[in-house]
Design an enzyme around this catalytic site. Structure first.
Site, PDB file in Angstrom:
ATOM      1  N   TRP A   1       0.807  -1.225   0.000  1.00 55.99           N
ATOM      2  CA  TRP A   1       0.000   0.000   0.000  1.00 55.99           C
ATOM      3  C   TRP A   1       0.837   1.269   0.000  1.00 55.99           C
ATOM      4  O   TRP A   1       0.316   2.343  -0.239  1.00 55.99           O
ATOM      5  CB  TRP A   1      -0.911   0.003   1.236  1.00 55.99           C
ATOM      6  CG  TRP A   1      -0.141  -0.282   2.492  1.00 55.99           C
ATOM      7  CD1 TRP A   1       0.013  -1.500   3.093  1.00 55.99           C
ATOM      8  CD2 TRP A   1       0.657   0.636   3.255  1.00 55.99           C
ATOM      9  NE1 TRP A   1       0.855  -1.398   4.177  1.00 55.99           N
ATOM     10  CE2 TRP A   1       1.261  -0.102   4.294  1.00 55.99           C
ATOM     11  CE3 TRP A   1       0.916   2.001   3.168  1.00 55.99           C
ATOM     12  CZ2 TRP A   1       2.116   0.484   5.242  1.00 55.99           C
ATOM     13  CZ3 TRP A   1       1.770   2.582   4.101  1.00 55.99           C
ATOM     14  CH2 TRP A   1       2.351   1.818   5.127  1.00 55.99           C
TER      15      TRP A   1
ATOM     16  N   LYS B   1      -2.178  -8.489  -7.705  1.00 56.88           N
ATOM     17  CA  LYS B   1      -3.012  -8.204  -6.534  1.00 56.88           C
ATOM     18  C   LYS B   1      -2.381  -7.033  -5.774  1.00 56.88           C
ATOM     19  O   LYS B   1      -1.328  -7.190  -5.157  1.00 56.88           O
ATOM     20  CB  LYS B   1      -3.098  -9.407  -5.591  1.00 56.88           C
ATOM     21  CG  LYS B   1      -4.156  -9.191  -4.513  1.00 56.88           C
ATOM     22  CD  LYS B   1      -4.010 -10.082  -3.300  1.00 56.88           C
ATOM     23  CE  LYS B   1      -2.992  -9.564  -2.330  1.00 56.88           C
ATOM     24  NZ  LYS B   1      -3.332  -8.249  -1.729  1.00 56.88           N
ATOM     25  N   PRO B   2      -3.006  -5.872  -5.837  1.00 57.37           N
ATOM     26  CA  PRO B   2      -2.493  -4.749  -5.036  1.00 57.37           C
ATOM     27  C   PRO B   2      -2.893  -4.966  -3.588  1.00 57.37           C
ATOM     28  O   PRO B   2      -3.630  -5.906  -3.265  1.00 57.37           O
ATOM     29  CB  PRO B   2      -3.232  -3.546  -5.622  1.00 57.37           C
ATOM     30  CG  PRO B   2      -4.534  -4.110  -6.096  1.00 57.37           C
ATOM     31  CD  PRO B   2      -4.251  -5.531  -6.541  1.00 57.37           C
TER      32      PRO B   2
ATOM     33  N   GLY C   1       6.735  -6.321  -0.318  1.00 60.60           N
ATOM     34  CA  GLY C   1       5.990  -6.265   0.942  1.00 60.60           C
ATOM     35  C   GLY C   1       6.895  -6.670   2.093  1.00 60.60           C
ATOM     36  O   GLY C   1       8.124  -6.558   1.995  1.00 60.60           O
ATOM     37  N   SER C   2       6.286  -7.162   3.155  1.00 62.93           N
ATOM     38  CA  SER C   2       7.061  -7.465   4.349  1.00 62.93           C
ATOM     39  C   SER C   2       7.885  -8.739   4.177  1.00 62.93           C
ATOM     40  O   SER C   2       7.554  -9.615   3.374  1.00 62.93           O
ATOM     41  CB  SER C   2       6.117  -7.623   5.544  1.00 62.93           C
ATOM     42  OG  SER C   2       5.270  -8.732   5.322  1.00 62.93           O
TER      43      SER C   2
ATOM     44  N   GLU D   1      11.004  -8.010  -3.115  1.00 61.98           N
ATOM     45  CA  GLU D   1      11.462  -6.715  -2.576  1.00 61.98           C
ATOM     46  C   GLU D   1      10.881  -6.612  -1.183  1.00 61.98           C
ATOM     47  O   GLU D   1       9.693  -6.314  -1.020  1.00 61.98           O
ATOM     48  CB  GLU D   1      10.939  -5.554  -3.441  1.00 61.98           C
ATOM     49  CG  GLU D   1      11.463  -5.526  -4.860  1.00 61.98           C
ATOM     50  CD  GLU D   1      12.921  -5.117  -4.958  1.00 61.98           C
ATOM     51  OE1 GLU D   1      13.496  -4.706  -3.918  1.00 61.98           O
ATOM     52  OE2 GLU D   1      13.485  -5.230  -6.049  1.00 61.98           O
ATOM     53  N   LEU D   2      11.706  -6.884  -0.160  1.00 63.11           N
ATOM     54  CA  LEU D   2      11.155  -7.024   1.192  1.00 63.11           C
ATOM     55  C   LEU D   2      11.596  -5.878   2.098  1.00 63.11           C
ATOM     56  O   LEU D   2      12.128  -4.880   1.638  1.00 63.11           O
ATOM     57  CB  LEU D   2      11.553  -8.392   1.747  1.00 63.11           C
ATOM     58  CG  LEU D   2      11.225  -9.564   0.796  1.00 63.11           C
ATOM     59  CD1 LEU D   2      11.671 -10.893   1.378  1.00 63.11           C
ATOM     60  CD2 LEU D   2       9.742  -9.596   0.453  1.00 63.11           C
TER      61      LEU D   2
ATOM     62  N   CYS E   1      10.229   1.282   2.531  1.00 64.28           N
ATOM     63  CA  CYS E   1      11.165   0.230   2.939  1.00 64.28           C
ATOM     64  C   CYS E   1      12.601   0.735   2.926  1.00 64.28           C
ATOM     65  O   CYS E   1      13.480   0.092   3.478  1.00 64.28           O
ATOM     66  CB  CYS E   1      11.008  -0.993   2.056  1.00 64.28           C
ATOM     67  SG  CYS E   1      11.096  -0.584   0.322  1.00 64.28           S
TER      68      CYS E   1
ATOM     69  N   GLU F   1      11.462  -2.666  11.674  1.00 69.56           N
ATOM     70  CA  GLU F   1      11.172  -1.459  10.904  1.00 69.56           C
ATOM     71  C   GLU F   1      10.064  -0.692  11.627  1.00 69.56           C
ATOM     72  O   GLU F   1       8.985  -1.237  11.843  1.00 69.56           O
ATOM     73  CB  GLU F   1      10.611  -1.876   9.536  1.00 69.56           C
ATOM     74  CG  GLU F   1      11.546  -1.743   8.385  1.00 69.56           C
ATOM     75  CD  GLU F   1      10.861  -2.110   7.071  1.00 69.56           C
ATOM     76  OE1 GLU F   1      10.213  -3.177   6.986  1.00 69.56           O
ATOM     77  OE2 GLU F   1      10.985  -1.321   6.132  1.00 69.56           O
TER      78      GLU F   1
HETATM   79  P1  ADP Z   1       2.790  -4.393   4.631  1.00 71.01           P
HETATM   80  O1  ADP Z   1       3.452  -4.364   5.957  1.00 71.01           O
HETATM   81  O2  ADP Z   1       3.419  -3.524   3.612  1.00 71.01           O
HETATM   82  O3  ADP Z   1       1.305  -4.322   4.661  1.00 71.01           O
HETATM   83  P2  ADP Z   1       2.452  -7.103   3.808  1.00 71.01           P
HETATM   84  O4  ADP Z   1       3.548  -8.032   3.425  1.00 71.01           O
HETATM   85  O5  ADP Z   1       1.537  -7.492   4.896  1.00 71.01           O
HETATM   86  O6  ADP Z   1       3.214  -5.781   4.086  1.00 71.01           O
HETATM   87  O7  ADP Z   1       1.569  -6.736   2.553  1.00 71.01           O
HETATM   88  C1  ADP Z   1       2.075  -6.626   1.255  1.00 71.01           C
HETATM   89  C2  ADP Z   1       1.131  -7.305   0.301  1.00 71.01           C
HETATM   90  O8  ADP Z   1       1.076  -8.682   0.621  1.00 71.01           O
HETATM   91  C3  ADP Z   1      -0.292  -6.788   0.351  1.00 71.01           C
HETATM   92  O9  ADP Z   1      -0.807  -6.762  -0.972  1.00 71.01           O
HETATM   93  C4  ADP Z   1      -0.995  -7.845   1.176  1.00 71.01           C
HETATM   94  O10 ADP Z   1      -2.370  -7.953   0.878  1.00 71.01           O
HETATM   95  C5  ADP Z   1      -0.272  -9.082   0.726  1.00 71.01           C
HETATM   96  N1  ADP Z   1      -0.376 -10.225   1.639  1.00 71.01           N
HETATM   97  C6  ADP Z   1      -0.278 -10.226   2.987  1.00 71.01           C
HETATM   98  N2  ADP Z   1      -0.405 -11.486   3.464  1.00 71.01           N
HETATM   99  C7  ADP Z   1      -0.577 -12.301   2.385  1.00 71.01           C
HETATM  100  C8  ADP Z   1      -0.754 -13.713   2.195  1.00 71.01           C
HETATM  101  N3  ADP Z   1      -0.780 -14.565   3.224  1.00 71.01           N
HETATM  102  N4  ADP Z   1      -0.888 -14.167   0.940  1.00 71.01           N
HETATM  103  C9  ADP Z   1      -0.845 -13.327  -0.109  1.00 71.01           C
HETATM  104  N5  ADP Z   1      -0.688 -12.007   0.000  1.00 71.01           N
HETATM  105  C10 ADP Z   1      -0.547 -11.491   1.222  1.00 71.01           C
END
Ligand code: ADP
Length: 482
Positions: free
Chosen positions: A155, A179-180, A232-233, A254-255, A288, A385
């Site tokens: 996001w 998938k955003p 993402g994370s 990209e974590l 990040c 973080e």
């Molecule tokens: P952030 O801390 O940036 O929200 P996340 O890793 O939780 O980091 O989210 C990044 C993306 O990963 C988002 O699009 C979120 O919906 C998606 N996401 C989170 N958990 C899952 C999962 N178990 N399977 C697939 N996508 C996921």
């Protein structure tokens, strides 16, 4: 909660699969984090629709991968033109769903557009190789699209994280289901709509959204998906990488980061302060590559803290759609609680607040821009973080101590250092265990340079001439010659 858009259809909240907007089904509310008000009710998809999206990617791939690169480049340029045309609407949409100040949102639209432009140009430069063979052999290497790509984005950059993946994928001849984040799908739907309007065929770029684990599980296990790319994370990245293992997909990750920012006694004070502001407080500390730990040498420490705090306490905090602001809200209640928790823990462990430290009066999810001193490695903020507007200052004496502190993390995305000594600059740049170093500079991201991390911060690189490689396979043709 949002000024009228020229394209009011950007607020309809409908995923786009195979060139068709999906309007039937249960919905969930996307809210403005600055006000808590609902912006749109978004149709919630799951596994079955994701499978259909991938099937449409497979059908579209047959023609798309065969098109001449010039033609894919032209379509990407047409998409770019529409993104630029609708720059203001996209900026408003992004500020409304994500919270960043409008000026930053407009800057992100330009940054997102820069990836479309760059990869439209790179589409035509997918060169092969000719390798010296033997008397009866000739060896040629061609590069071909990986195939159908699955992508998941976060996001914090609702537009740029998408174009940084989708533009190189399309340029290479791949098709994509994206998938955003469920928190910021409106910008993603708008981008996909504009791609379709630019003439990019149905099924080449789909956007699904809703049940993240269900969608993610299909994207990472479907046999037709040959490439998976995620931002993402770290925790979710590891989970998704494991899910990709059963069908052995090509993976890009990209974590999270835990960027150190080093200020040496010989730094230019103004440059160090401006660089820290740029790195730490961009997107209200929610990137990040944000400086997470600010390490300052003893001789400049007090002057640096004073100058940083003066700048930070002068920030305008508020709703990014109402006047010029420097800092917006945090994205969710959980994000707010984490920031507040890090500050409380730092205070409990001896840290001192120089400015900020509490909820800001602008609203529920606003946190005061904060500078704190006396930070140490036992604090939560040293290890996790913070993802918020908190600048913790650690004090060090020697360069060796600073490098050891900087590298004492499993993350390795970005690092920053400020020094006017050229020898030190080289030593430190080489010694930092990260994928990117900002030397006398608080901004490392540009479409022209490779972006990515080492250690547990990721796999692969995005942007630059290397970014398209993530969506290409090499094929060796070993030709017998009589
Ligand atoms: P952030 O801390 O940036 O929200 P996340 O890793 O939780 O980091 O989210 C990044 C993306 O990963 C988002 O699009 C979120 O919906 C998606 N996401 C989170 N958990 C899952 C999962 N178990 N399977 C697939 N996508 C996921």
């Amino acid at each position: 909660t949002i000024p009228p858009l020229e394209r009011s259809d950007f607020l309809t909240g409908q995923p786009l699969v195979d060139g068709t907007e999906i309007c039937a089904g249960s919905t969930y509310a996307v809210t403005n984090p600055a006000t808590g008000k609902t912006l749109a009710n978004v149709v919630k998809l799951g596994a079955a629709q994701t499978r259909r999206a991938i099937e449409s990617n497979s059908r579209a791939l047959i023609d798309w991968r065969k098109r001449p690169a010039q033609e894919r480049a032209r379509l990407l340029h047409d998409w770019l033109a529409l993104v630029r045309l609708h720059r203001h609407d996209l900026g408003l949409l992004m500020t409304a769903e994500q919270g960043k100040p409008l000026a930053e949102a407009l800057g992100e639209v330009d940054y997102a557009a820069s990836f479309i432009q760059w990869f439209a140009e790179e589409a035509r430069r997918v060169y092969g190789e000719v390798i010296p063979g033997s008397a009866d052999r000739r060896i040629i290497v061609i590069r071909q699209p990986v195939g159908v790509a699955g992508a998941i984005t976060p996001w914090n950059f609702p537009a740029a994280m998408i174009t940084r993946k989708v533009a190189p994928a399309l340029a290479a001849g791949c098709t994509v289901t994206l998938k955003p984040s469920e928190l910021t799908p409106l910008t993603a739907f708008a981008l996909a709509k504009l791609a379709l309007e630019a003439g990019i065929p149905p099924g080449v770029f789909n956007v699904v959204c809703g049940d993240a684990p269900a969608i993610g599980s299909v994207l990472t296990s479907h046999p037709d998906v040959t490439k998976f790319t995620f931002t993402g994370s770290t925790a979710v990245g590891k989970l998704l990488t494991a899910q990709c293992a059963t069908t052995l997909k090509r993976v890009s990750m990209e974590l999270g980061g835990n960027a150190p920012l080093l200020v040496f006694d010989d730094a230019d004070l103004d440059q160090a302060v401006e660089g820290t502001i740029a790195s730490k407080f961009r997107n209200t500390g929610q990137t990040c590559v944000c400086a997470n730990r600010i390490l300052v040498q003893g001789g400049i420490h007090d002057r640096f803290v004073e100058a940083l705090a003066a700048r930070v306490s002068a920030f305008t905090v508020g709703n990014g759609l109402e006047g010029a602001t420097d800092q917006g809200p945090l994205i969710t209640r959980a994000a707010f609680d984490k920031v507040q928790g890090h500050v409380a823990d730092a205070i409990a462990q001896g840290g001192g607040i120089v400015t900020g430290g509490k909820r800001h009066g602008a609203g529920e999810l606003f946190f005061q821009p904060t500078v704190l001193t006396g930070a140490n490695p036992a604090m939560r903020l040293a290890d996790e973080e913070t993802f918020g507007p908190v600048a913790p200052v650690f004090r060090f004496d020697t360069e060796a101590e600073a490098l050891a502190l900087a590298n004492a993390t499993r993350s390795g995305l970005a690092a920053y250092a400020f020094t006017r000594d050229i020898d030190r600059a080289w030593r430190v740049a080489e010694g930092l265990e990260t994928g990117m170093v900002g030397m006398n500079n608080g901004i490392v991201s540009t479409e022209t340079a490779p972006f990515g991390g080492i250690k547990e911060s990721g796999l692969g690189r995005e942007g630059s001439r290397h970014g398209i490689d993530e969506f290409l396979e090499m094929k060796t043709i070993n030709l017998g010659v009589r």
